[in-house]
Design a protein around this motif. Structure first.
Motif, PDB file in Angstrom:
ATOM      1  N   LEU A 190       0.849  -1.189   0.000  1.00 52.60           N
ATOM      2  CA  LEU A 190       0.000   0.000   0.000  1.00 52.60           C
ATOM      3  C   LEU A 190       0.886   1.241   0.000  1.00 52.60           C
ATOM      4  O   LEU A 190       1.659   1.454   0.937  1.00 52.60           O
ATOM      5  N   GLU A 191       0.771   2.033  -1.071  1.00 58.76           N
ATOM      6  CA  GLU A 191       1.573   3.251  -1.170  1.00 58.76           C
ATOM      7  C   GLU A 191       0.755   4.441  -0.673  1.00 58.76           C
ATOM      8  O   GLU A 191      -0.345   4.712  -1.174  1.00 58.76           O
ATOM      9  N   LEU A 192       1.300   5.166   0.314  1.00 55.67           N
ATOM     10  CA  LEU A 192       0.637   6.378   0.824  1.00 55.67           C
ATOM     11  C   LEU A 192       1.239   7.574   0.096  1.00 55.67           C
ATOM     12  O   LEU A 192       2.439   7.826   0.189  1.00 55.67           O
ATOM     13  N   LYS A 193       0.390   8.318  -0.614  1.00 54.99           N
ATOM     14  CA  LYS A 193       0.894   9.417  -1.443  1.00 54.99           C
ATOM     15  C   LYS A 193       0.641  10.781  -0.799  1.00 54.99           C
ATOM     16  O   LYS A 193      -0.522  11.097  -0.489  1.00 54.99           O
ATOM     17  N   VAL A 194       1.720  11.547  -0.606  1.00 57.77           N
ATOM     18  CA  VAL A 194       1.618  12.954  -0.151  1.00 57.77           C
ATOM     19  C   VAL A 194       2.748  13.739  -0.831  1.00 57.77           C
ATOM     20  O   VAL A 194       3.772  13.154  -1.179  1.00 57.77           O
ATOM     21  N   ASP A 195       2.551  15.071  -0.989  1.00 57.02           N
ATOM     22  CA  ASP A 195       3.624  15.841  -1.624  1.00 57.02           C
ATOM     23  C   ASP A 195       4.630  16.355  -0.580  1.00 57.02           C
ATOM     24  O   ASP A 195       4.396  16.263   0.624  1.00 57.02           O
ATOM     25  N   ASP A 196       5.765  16.900  -1.099  1.00 58.56           N
ATOM     26  CA  ASP A 196       6.872  17.292  -0.225  1.00 58.56           C
ATOM     27  C   ASP A 196       6.504  18.394   0.782  1.00 58.56           C
ATOM     28  O   ASP A 196       6.966  18.380   1.923  1.00 58.56           O
ATOM     29  N   GLU A 197       5.675  19.357   0.364  1.00 61.28           N
ATOM     30  CA  GLU A 197       5.313  20.444   1.304  1.00 61.28           C
ATOM     31  C   GLU A 197       4.536  19.874   2.489  1.00 61.28           C
ATOM     32  O   GLU A 197       4.743  20.271   3.631  1.00 61.28           O
ATOM     33  N   GLU A 198       3.642  18.936   2.199  1.00 61.66           N
ATOM     34  CA  GLU A 198       2.854  18.323   3.281  1.00 61.66           C
ATOM     35  C   GLU A 198       3.780  17.522   4.208  1.00 61.66           C
ATOM     36  O   GLU A 198       3.612  17.543   5.429  1.00 61.66           O
ATOM     37  N   VAL A 199       4.777  16.847   3.626  1.00 57.51           N
ATOM     38  CA  VAL A 199       5.740  16.094   4.433  1.00 57.51           C
ATOM     39  C   VAL A 199       6.431  17.037   5.423  1.00 57.51           C
ATOM     40  O   VAL A 199       6.541  16.744   6.619  1.00 57.51           O
TER      41      VAL A 199
ATOM     42  N   GLY B  89      -2.094   2.243  -4.640  1.00 54.49           N
ATOM     43  CA  GLY B  89      -1.755   3.568  -4.108  1.00 54.49           C
ATOM     44  C   GLY B  89      -3.000   4.285  -3.620  1.00 54.49           C
ATOM     45  O   GLY B  89      -4.074   4.132  -4.211  1.00 54.49           O
ATOM     46  N   ILE B  90      -2.874   5.050  -2.529  1.00 56.71           N
ATOM     47  CA  ILE B  90      -4.002   5.883  -2.086  1.00 56.71           C
ATOM     48  C   ILE B  90      -3.507   7.294  -1.770  1.00 56.71           C
ATOM     49  O   ILE B  90      -2.345   7.496  -1.391  1.00 56.71           O
ATOM     50  N   ASP B  91      -4.410   8.252  -1.905  1.00 59.89           N
ATOM     51  CA  ASP B  91      -4.151   9.628  -1.494  1.00 59.89           C
ATOM     52  C   ASP B  91      -4.128   9.630   0.048  1.00 59.89           C
ATOM     53  O   ASP B  91      -5.097   9.229   0.684  1.00 59.89           O
ATOM     54  N   ALA B  92      -2.980  10.055   0.607  1.00 57.54           N
ATOM     55  CA  ALA B  92      -2.844  10.008   2.072  1.00 57.54           C
ATOM     56  C   ALA B  92      -3.011  11.386   2.708  1.00 57.54           C
ATOM     57  O   ALA B  92      -2.576  11.621   3.828  1.00 57.54           O
ATOM     58  N   THR B  93      -3.671  12.324   1.973  1.00 59.70           N
ATOM     59  CA  THR B  93      -3.973  13.626   2.577  1.00 59.70           C
ATOM     60  C   THR B  93      -5.424  13.626   3.061  1.00 59.70           C
ATOM     61  O   THR B  93      -6.214  12.770   2.655  1.00 59.70           O
ATOM     62  N   GLY B  94      -5.731  14.598   3.927  1.00 56.79           N
ATOM     63  CA  GLY B  94      -7.073  14.664   4.517  1.00 56.79           C
ATOM     64  C   GLY B  94      -7.035  14.057   5.906  1.00 56.79           C
ATOM     65  O   GLY B  94      -5.974  13.604   6.361  1.00 56.79           O
TER      66      GLY B  94
ATOM     67  N   VAL C 198      -8.211   8.648   5.610  1.00 55.43           N
ATOM     68  CA  VAL C 198      -7.115   7.900   4.980  1.00 55.43           C
ATOM     69  C   VAL C 198      -7.229   6.426   5.383  1.00 55.43           C
ATOM     70  O   VAL C 198      -7.073   5.523   4.551  1.00 55.43           O
ATOM     71  N   THR C 199      -7.537   6.172   6.659  1.00 55.99           N
ATOM     72  CA  THR C 199      -7.689   4.781   7.119  1.00 55.99           C
ATOM     73  C   THR C 199      -8.793   4.083   6.326  1.00 55.99           C
ATOM     74  O   THR C 199      -8.620   2.934   5.886  1.00 55.99           O
ATOM     75  N   GLN C 200      -9.921   4.776   6.107  1.00 52.04           N
ATOM     76  CA  GLN C 200     -11.024   4.151   5.363  1.00 52.04           C
ATOM     77  C   GLN C 200     -10.618   3.825   3.928  1.00 52.04           C
ATOM     78  O   GLN C 200     -10.941   2.765   3.413  1.00 52.04           O
ATOM     79  N   ARG C 201      -9.846   4.761   3.303  1.00 50.38           N
ATOM     80  CA  ARG C 201      -9.351   4.489   1.935  1.00 50.38           C
ATOM     81  C   ARG C 201      -8.455   3.253   1.939  1.00 50.38           C
ATOM     82  O   ARG C 201      -8.543   2.392   1.069  1.00 50.38           O
ATOM     83  N   ALA C 202      -7.577   3.182   2.962  1.00 53.69           N
ATOM     84  CA  ALA C 202      -6.638   2.049   3.047  1.00 53.69           C
ATOM     85  C   ALA C 202      -7.412   0.743   3.215  1.00 53.69           C
ATOM     86  O   ALA C 202      -7.150  -0.247   2.518  1.00 53.69           O
ATOM     87  N   LEU C 203      -8.394   0.741   4.117  1.00 50.58           N
ATOM     88  CA  LEU C 203      -9.120  -0.507   4.388  1.00 50.58           C
ATOM     89  C   LEU C 203      -9.923  -0.954   3.162  1.00 50.58           C
ATOM     90  O   LEU C 203     -10.041  -2.156   2.892  1.00 50.58           O
ATOM     91  N   SER C 204     -10.461   0.026   2.396  1.00 51.33           N
ATOM     92  CA  SER C 204     -11.248  -0.417   1.238  1.00 51.33           C
ATOM     93  C   SER C 204     -10.333  -1.026   0.177  1.00 51.33           C
ATOM     94  O   SER C 204     -10.727  -1.980  -0.494  1.00 51.33           O
ATOM     95  N   VAL C 205      -9.084  -0.514   0.060  1.00 47.02           N
ATOM     96  CA  VAL C 205      -8.130  -1.135  -0.869  1.00 47.02           C
ATOM     97  C   VAL C 205      -7.770  -2.546  -0.381  1.00 47.02           C
ATOM     98  O   VAL C 205      -7.737  -3.500  -1.160  1.00 47.02           O
ATOM     99  N   LEU C 206      -7.520  -2.674   0.922  1.00 44.84           N
ATOM    100  CA  LEU C 206      -7.108  -3.981   1.458  1.00 44.84           C
ATOM    101  C   LEU C 206      -8.190  -5.034   1.252  1.00 44.84           C
ATOM    102  O   LEU C 206      -7.894  -6.202   1.003  1.00 44.84           O
TER     103      LEU C 206
END
Ligand code: AP5
Ligand code: ZN
Length: 216
Positions: free
Chosen positions: A111-120, A194-199, A204-212
């Motif tokens: 599972l890839e968590l995607k965020v951009d550098d500014e958010e990091v 991959g999922i969008d890990a912002t918000g 984000v957990t719900q997005r992850a679980l639906s992919v799993l």
């Protein structure tokens, strides 16, 4: 289920790992947490790892791989696990594949968590960790009721040594150079999602679980 979380520093791997692992009833295995526990106990492994961690570099593969092998051989990891922070380069991914094949097993999903550098940078510069229970907070996004004190256990909060801005930038470079190639490695294996890990964290957990659920 055997799951790997991958994503840049500060993507929320540790934050999501605790919820996902408890949902799946598997142990969360974080190489960063194991190294930090060794640093605070002052072990030889901790002394060696700290030199690399403070510079934002990866700890040498032979050390990291031996540590993960020991952990995966423990009983609680036999039926499944959630790996957070391992593998971190293609050689580690190849060894993990061989190791699991020895046990007659394989990964189910990466599972890839995607965020951009500014958010990091926003996330890591405000991160605080509890010295007693290890819970992770954020001064703006998830602040405790009393500044500097863990709501969960009353422990003292501290800032990680590798969360200084220049070290964060080096960790991001190391991610691009060494860890990002894992994305195409696992894409070819057909197990990358991959999922969008912002918000908000719960979303984000719900997005992850639906992919799993698609891979489970
Ligand atoms: P490691 O501990 O794995 O660090 P990392 O990958 O850089 O990841 P982080 O722990 O910094 O971030 P995270 O993605 O877990 O984010 P978190 O949930 O805390 O590794 C550290 C070092 O150990 C490495 O540099 C290396 O030296 C060594 N190492 C480890 N594994 C290795 C390996 N396999 N090989 C070689 N060396 C290795 O969240 C960050 C912040 O954001 C928190 O404050 C949190 O509250 C906040 N947050 C989380 N989610 C959200 C959200 N949705 N919205 C707003 N804020 C959020
Ligand atoms: Zn605590």
């Amino acid at each position: 289920m055997r799951v790997v979380l991958v994503g840049p520093p500060g993507a929320g791997k540790g934050t999501q790992a605790q919820y996902i692992a408890s949902h799946l009833s598997v142990p969360k295995i974080s190489t960063g947490d194991i190294f930090r526990a060794n640093v605070s106990r002052g072990t030889e492994l901790g002394k060696l790892a700290k030199e690399y961690m403070d510079r934002g570099e990866l700890v040498p593969d032979e050390v990291t791989i031996a540590m993960v092998r020991d952990r995966l051989l423990q009983d609680d990891a036999r039926e499944g696990f959630l790996l957070d922070g391992f593998p971190r380069n293609v050689p580690q991914a190849e060894v993990l594949k061989e190791m699991l094949a020895e046990f007659g097993a394989s990964l189910d999903v990466v599972l890839e968590l995607k965020v951009d550098d500014e958010e990091v940078i926003r996330r890591l510069s405000g991160r605080r960790t509890c010295r007693s229970c290890g819970k992770v907070w954020h001064v703006v996004f998830d602040p405790p009721a009393v500044e500097g004190v863990c709501d969960a256990c009353g422990g003292e909060l501290f800032q990680r040594d590798d969360d200084r801005e220049e070290t964060i930038r080096r960790r991001l470079e190391v991610y691009q150079e060494q860890t990002a190639p894992l994305i195409s490695f696992y894409e070819k294996e057909g197990i990358l999602a991959g999922i969008d890990a912002t918000g908000p964290v719960e979303e984000v957990t719900q997005r992850a679980l639906s992919v799993l659920r698609r891979f489970g």
